[in-house]
Design a protein around this motif. Structure first.
Motif, short mmCIF file in Angstrom:
data_model
loop_
_atom_site.label_atom_id
_atom_site.label_comp_id
_atom_site.label_asym_id
_atom_site.label_seq_id
_atom_site.Cartn_x
_atom_site.Cartn_y
_atom_site.Cartn_z
N GLN A 82 -8.18 10.85 -0.87
CA GLN A 82 -7.66 9.54 -1.25
C GLN A 82 -8.70 8.80 -2.09
O GLN A 82 -9.88 9.17 -2.13
CB GLN A 82 -7.30 8.72 -0.01
N GLY A 83 -8.25 7.74 -2.76
CA GLY A 83 -9.15 6.91 -3.54
C GLY A 83 -9.77 7.65 -4.71
O GLY A 83 -9.18 8.56 -5.29
N GLY B 164 0.82 -1.20 0.00
CA GLY B 164 0.00 0.00 0.00
C GLY B 164 0.86 1.26 0.00
O GLY B 164 2.08 1.21 0.04
N PRO C 229 1.78 5.97 4.69
CA PRO C 229 0.75 6.57 5.54
C PRO C 229 0.74 8.09 5.39
O PRO C 229 1.81 8.72 5.46
CB PRO C 229 1.18 6.16 6.95
N ASN D 91 3.86 9.74 -5.03
CA ASN D 91 3.29 8.79 -4.07
C ASN D 91 3.96 7.43 -4.15
O ASN D 91 4.17 6.75 -3.14
CB ASN D 91 1.78 8.64 -4.31
N GLY E 219 -4.60 8.04 -6.22
CA GLY E 219 -5.50 7.49 -5.20
C GLY E 219 -4.83 7.24 -3.87
O GLY E 219 -5.50 7.10 -2.83
N LEU E 220 -3.49 7.17 -3.85
CA LEU E 220 -2.77 6.97 -2.60
C LEU E 220 -2.77 8.22 -1.73
O LEU E 220 -2.42 8.15 -0.56
CB LEU E 220 -1.33 6.53 -2.89
N GLY E 221 -3.14 9.35 -2.30
CA GLY E 221 -3.20 10.59 -1.51
C GLY E 221 -2.91 11.79 -2.36
O GLY E 221 -1.90 11.84 -3.07
N ASP F 196 -3.43 4.41 8.49
CA ASP F 196 -3.39 3.18 7.69
C ASP F 196 -2.86 3.47 6.29
O ASP F 196 -3.00 4.58 5.77
CB ASP F 196 -4.80 2.58 7.58
N ARG F 197 -2.28 2.45 5.68
CA ARG F 197 -1.81 2.57 4.30
C ARG F 197 -3.00 2.41 3.35
O ARG F 197 -3.83 1.53 3.53
CB ARG F 197 -0.76 1.50 4.00
N GLN F 198 -3.05 3.26 2.35
CA GLN F 198 -4.09 3.18 1.33
C GLN F 198 -3.71 2.10 0.32
O GLN F 198 -2.60 2.11 -0.22
CB GLN F 198 -4.24 4.53 0.61
#
Length: 617
Positions: free
Chosen positions: A376-377, A273, A276, A407, A365-367, A282-284
């Protein structure tokens, strides 16, 4: 995991294509010979014609053709869905773009390193040559006028990239001089240069260098355009070994290792993932957060034909034929190196474009920090791609790639500031190498055009021609100054729809920029026309170039025919843009008619002026 499988699948496809289709072209179609005497040896002048190892020529060629095209094109084309963009990049690179670049390089090698525009005069006729050179001149003028703006915009968006990009120049000169005088192994100097460049990325925005970068970033666009055009002039007139070659080579080392880091980061993100966003979070998970297919984004043009115009570099770009036949063909010392440089560079660029797509549709999406808010996402993607208008600006396209790729790097433990700076350097360096190469190419085009009207080269003419005002343009210095002045004049014009102001100066290239994508792709079609006739005259198979030829003549013309009525109906009409678009279509039709009439008459008949066998083997 789907993101990783796409990257691996695309990389494998490019490798297989290089060792199968590329090898077939080199051995069976172009009959490359290791003992052939290349133009770099036959016409060696240590200025433009310089025998060079294939690794250095690859570095020059790859960084020159890549530019920002394989970044900004795919970064906006994902709005139509990631699958159409990916398919066009992979299939286009393998079957169209790499064939175009490889073919243009070989044809130029067999014609004393001349540009495809000049070669068109022999394999077709003199009228086509003149029309071709005019299209080249227009396309290169737009590149020179706009890329100063592109680099300035990147520097303003990512000031930390300025010092690393500036330091590349003295490093390149030192390596160029060292190799030219010593001629020793390049491994140790390459490692030292690469290490220094990465140190400048890490520490190039600390202490007083931060204030230095901020000051340079605050300079006006027109100031940056002037600085960059002056640099381009110097790089164009200096011997190719002193700055252009080594700068492109060390850039390629940094850029290829940066791409390697992105791939490693993508691997890591697929299994553990993303990093953070804050300590303890949490890790995305890494997943594709963009739609697979979205044929009608808000405010976007039709996916067909505009997908094939939006993604140029990364699939096929007409500009590449100028690099192949303008600079790279004058440097190769072995014909058999042409596959590595021509075909290999294009599939490498295709892989770069693939990573850009994945950075935008999965890396984001990871940030993504938007207006101080961490998204995110899917929300991170839609915040950048809400509509065509919101995603079409240079800053938006570059920013989507830089943030998404950064990212991936952060997963490896790189601080966010270093990751972003490294990606900013990658974008600015690609743009810079394209700018100085384009200036040298424009010099060749101006000299060829001037020679058409004056007659021969400056060394061929007698004193009776000395008062011809065009004579100065056949000279290296005169042609380069002319190219720079024309580009500067266009850049200094007011932005379309605005009064001239100091803040707008430097953006004048935007006047014709809306047409550049179509013109660029049309140039690719015209290069295929030259390659097709060159093969046809020698009784070689042409099916593998005839299909791309038809496709690349139809798509850009279709796009321009859609855009011209829109420009005519605009409240503020850009008559320069409209006029040149209409003229470009007329030139294309003229050249097609000339080609159709000539085609059945020349099968198996080599053109007059063909090099004799003893000069090529």
């Amino acid at each position: 995991m789907a993101t990783l499988l796409i990257a691996l699948g695309a990389g494998l496809a490019f490798l297989v294509a290089y060792h199968t289709y590329g090898r077939w072209l080199g051995r069976k179609v172009f009959n490359l010979a290791a003992d052939a005497v290349c133009p770099s040896e036959r016409l060696r002048d240590d200025q433009d014609y310089v025998p060079t190892s294939k690794g250095i020529v690859f570095g020059h060629h790859f960084t020159s053709i890549a530019g920002t095209g394989p970044i900004v094109g795919p970064a906006i084309a994902v709005m139509w869905g990631w699958l159409p963009a990916l398919l066009w990049v992979v299939l286009g690179s393998i079957f169209i773009g790499a064939v175009h670049d490889f073919g243009a390089l070989v044809v130029s090698l067999r014609n004393n390193g001349q540009t495809v525009g000049d070669i068109a005069g022999r394999v077709l006729n003199k009228r086509v040559r003149l029309l071709f050179l005019l299209v080249l001149f227009m396309a290169l003028t737009i590149v020179l006028a706009i890329f100063g703006l592109v680099i300035a915009a990147v520097f303003k968006q990512y000031p930390a990239a300025i010092t690393p990009c500036l330091i590349q120049i003295p490093i390149a000169v030192a390596i160029g001089v060292y190799l030219h005088r010593k001629g020793k192994n390049l491994l140790i100097p390459s490692l030292i240069a690469l290490g220094v460049m990465y140190l400048t990325v890490i520490y190039g925005d600390t202490g007083f260098l931060h204030d230095f970068n901020q000051y340079l970033a605050s300079l006006s666009i027109i100031t940056w355009v002037g600085i960059l055009l002056v640099y381009s002039y110097i790089a164009s007139v200096l011997p190719v070994w002193s700055l252009l070659q080594p700068r492109d080579y060390i850039n390629s080392l940094q850029l290829l290792t940066a791409l390697g880091l992105i791939v490693v980061g993508l691997f890591a993100a697929a299994f553990i993932g993303g990093a953070p966003p804050v300590e303890g979070a949490d890790r995305q998970p890494l997943e594709i957060v963009a739609p697979m297919l979205n044929p009608s984004p808000e405010g976007a043009p039709m996916i067909y034909p505009f997908l094939f115009i939006t993604i140029a570099c990364g699939a096929i770009s007409g500009f590449h034929c100028l690099v192949s036949s303008g600079t790279s063909s004058k440097q190769l010392k072995k014909e058999t190196d042409a596959q590595f440089v021509g075909y290999g560079s294009m599939v490498t660029e295709g892989f770069l474009a693939t990573l850009v797509i994945l950075a935008c549709v999965a890396g984001l999406g990871l940030g993504s920090n938007v207006d101080g808010k961490l998204l995110q996402g899917t929300e991170a993607f839609t915040s950048r791609y809400a509509s065509w208008a919101s995603a079409s600006g240079l800053g938006a396209k570059v920013g989507a790639f830089v943030d998404g790729a950064a990212n991936f790097l952060q997963v490896l433990g790189l601080p966010a500031s270093v990751a972003v700076a490294l990606m900013g350097v990658l974008v600015a360096s690609f743009a810079g190498t394209t700018l100085d190469t384009a200036c040298r190419l424009q010099r060749y085009v101006v000299q060829e055009l001037a020679g058409t009207f004056v007659g021969g080269t400056s060394s061929d003419r007698s004193e009776s021609d000395s008062f011809n005002p065009l004579r100065i343009l056949t000279n290296k210095q005169g042609a380069t100054v002319f190219a720079i002045v024309i580009a500067a004049a266009m850049a200094a014009m007011p932005v379309p729809g605005s009064e001239w102001a100091w803040a707008n100066a430097g953006k004048g290239g935007l006047i014709l920029w809306p047409m550049f994508g179509a013109t660029n792709q049309l140039l690719g079609g015209l290069a295929f026309l030259v390659i097709t006739f060159w093969l046809w005259r020698r009784g070689k198979p042409i099916w593998f170039v005839a299909l791309p030829l038809i496709f690349m003549l139809i798509m850009p013309a279709w796009a321009m025919l859609i855009q011209i009525p829109e420009w005519l109906n605009a409240d503020q009409k850009n008559w320069a843009l409209i006029g040149i678009a209409v003229a470009t279509i007329a030139l294309e039709l003229w050249m097609i008619v000339e080609a159709v009439l000539l085609f059945p008459k020349v099968k198996g008949i080599a053109e007059s002026g063909e090099l004799s066998p003893e000069t090529t083997a």
